[in-house]
Design an enzyme around this catalytic site. Structure first.
Site, PDB file in Angstrom:
ATOM      1  N   CYS A  40       0.949  -1.248  -0.044  1.00  0.00           N
ATOM      2  CA  CYS A  40      -0.069  -0.031  -0.167  1.00  0.00           C
ATOM      3  C   CYS A  40       0.826   1.234  -0.250  1.00  0.00           C
ATOM      4  CB  CYS A  40      -0.981  -0.001   1.057  1.00  0.00           C
ATOM      5  SG  CYS A  40      -0.234  -0.388   3.002  1.00  0.00           S
ATOM      6  N   HIS A  93      -1.475   0.489   7.491  1.00  0.00           N
ATOM      7  CA  HIS A  93      -2.284   0.781   6.183  1.00  0.00           C
ATOM      8  C   HIS A  93      -1.882   2.010   5.765  1.00  0.00           C
ATOM      9  CE1 HIS A  93      -4.920  -0.247   2.824  1.00  0.00           C
ATOM     10  NE2 HIS A  93      -5.662   0.760   3.100  1.00  0.00           N
ATOM     11  N   ASP A 109      -8.157   5.044  -1.252  1.00  0.00           N
ATOM     12  CA  ASP A 109      -7.835   3.931  -0.555  1.00  0.00           C
ATOM     13  C   ASP A 109      -7.917   2.759  -1.723  1.00  0.00           C
ATOM     14  OD1 ASP A 109      -7.085   1.555   0.510  1.00  0.00           O
ATOM     15  OD2 ASP A 109      -8.383   2.151   2.530  1.00  0.00           O
TER      16      ASP A 109
END
Length: 227
Positions: A40, A93, A109
């Site tokens: 991520c 994250h 996201d």
């Protein structure tokens, strides 16, 4: 818009109004983004790179957000890898925030099943929810870093994704690792929620929501799975 009104607008407000009026999209659609599962931080770096290449002035209105805590156990809801209303527990994250005027901030996201982008208020309600009903070891903290600073300083040799025998836990992105002249690996400094370490500003979830939405709580309570 009158010249008088334009002169009294703050830079962020002027940018946001102009972007909305022109129908501009500073981030590509989800299907056109560079994406590698379980990387991520690099996915977000690539989003920032796209914006920089298209119009570097837009970077000023973007922030990179690392979500973690000292235990590296943070629940997030509405993730693609989740099951029903059960949260995914990540060690960390990373998302991208596009600052808006008043309540118009947007979250990008690529691992969420929510829209891309998603309003920050909706993301707070559906994905972040609240720390009130979960054990303290799961409470989220957020490190907010200006996108330009993130691009200048972030480095990862991807060693955190290798097992002791050198094999990959998950396949790496096809492009070379991201590094700077000073570092080949400083990911831990971004994941750390120690305010004395790394770049940006560290918030509790409550303080973050109060600062960026004007509301310190979300309307959806957290799952009782984590009492």
């Amino acid at each position: 818009m009158s010249r008088k009104l334009r002169q009294h607008m703050l830079p962020a407000e002027r940018f946001w109004r102009n972007t909305k009026m022109k129908g501009e999209r500073i981030i590509p659609s989800r299907e056109n983004c560079v994406y590698t599962s379980c990387y991520c931080e690099e996915n977000v770096w690539k989003l920032c790179e796209f914006v920089k290449d298209q119009n570097s002035a837009h970077l000023e209105h973007l922030s990179v957000i690392f979500i973690s805590n000292e235990n590296r156990m943070v629940p997030l809801w509405r993730q693609k890898s989740g099951h029903g209303d059960r949260p995914v527990i990540w060690d960390y994250h990373v998302i991208l925030l596009q600052a808006g005027f008043h309540s118009d901030s947007l979250v990008y996201d690529l691992d969420s099943e929510l829209s891309f982008p998603c309003s920050l208020k909706l993301y707070a309600t559906e994905a972040l929810r609240s720390d009130c009903n979960i054990r303290s070891e799961y409470h989220r903290r957020l490190r907010v870093i200006p996108a330009e600073s993130f691009m200048l300083n972030f480095a990862s040799d991807r060693s955190h994704m290798k097992t002791s025998d050198g094999s990959w836990r998950m396949p790496p992105p096809p492009y070379p690792p991201i590094h700077t002249t000073e570092s080949h690996m400083n990911l831990d400094d971004f994941i750390s929620m120690d305010p004395a370490v790394g770049w940006g500003v560290v918030f509790s979830l409550e303080h973050f929501l109060l600062s960026y939405t004007g509301d310190s709580s979300s309307t959806t309570s957290s799952s009782p799975l984590l009492p």
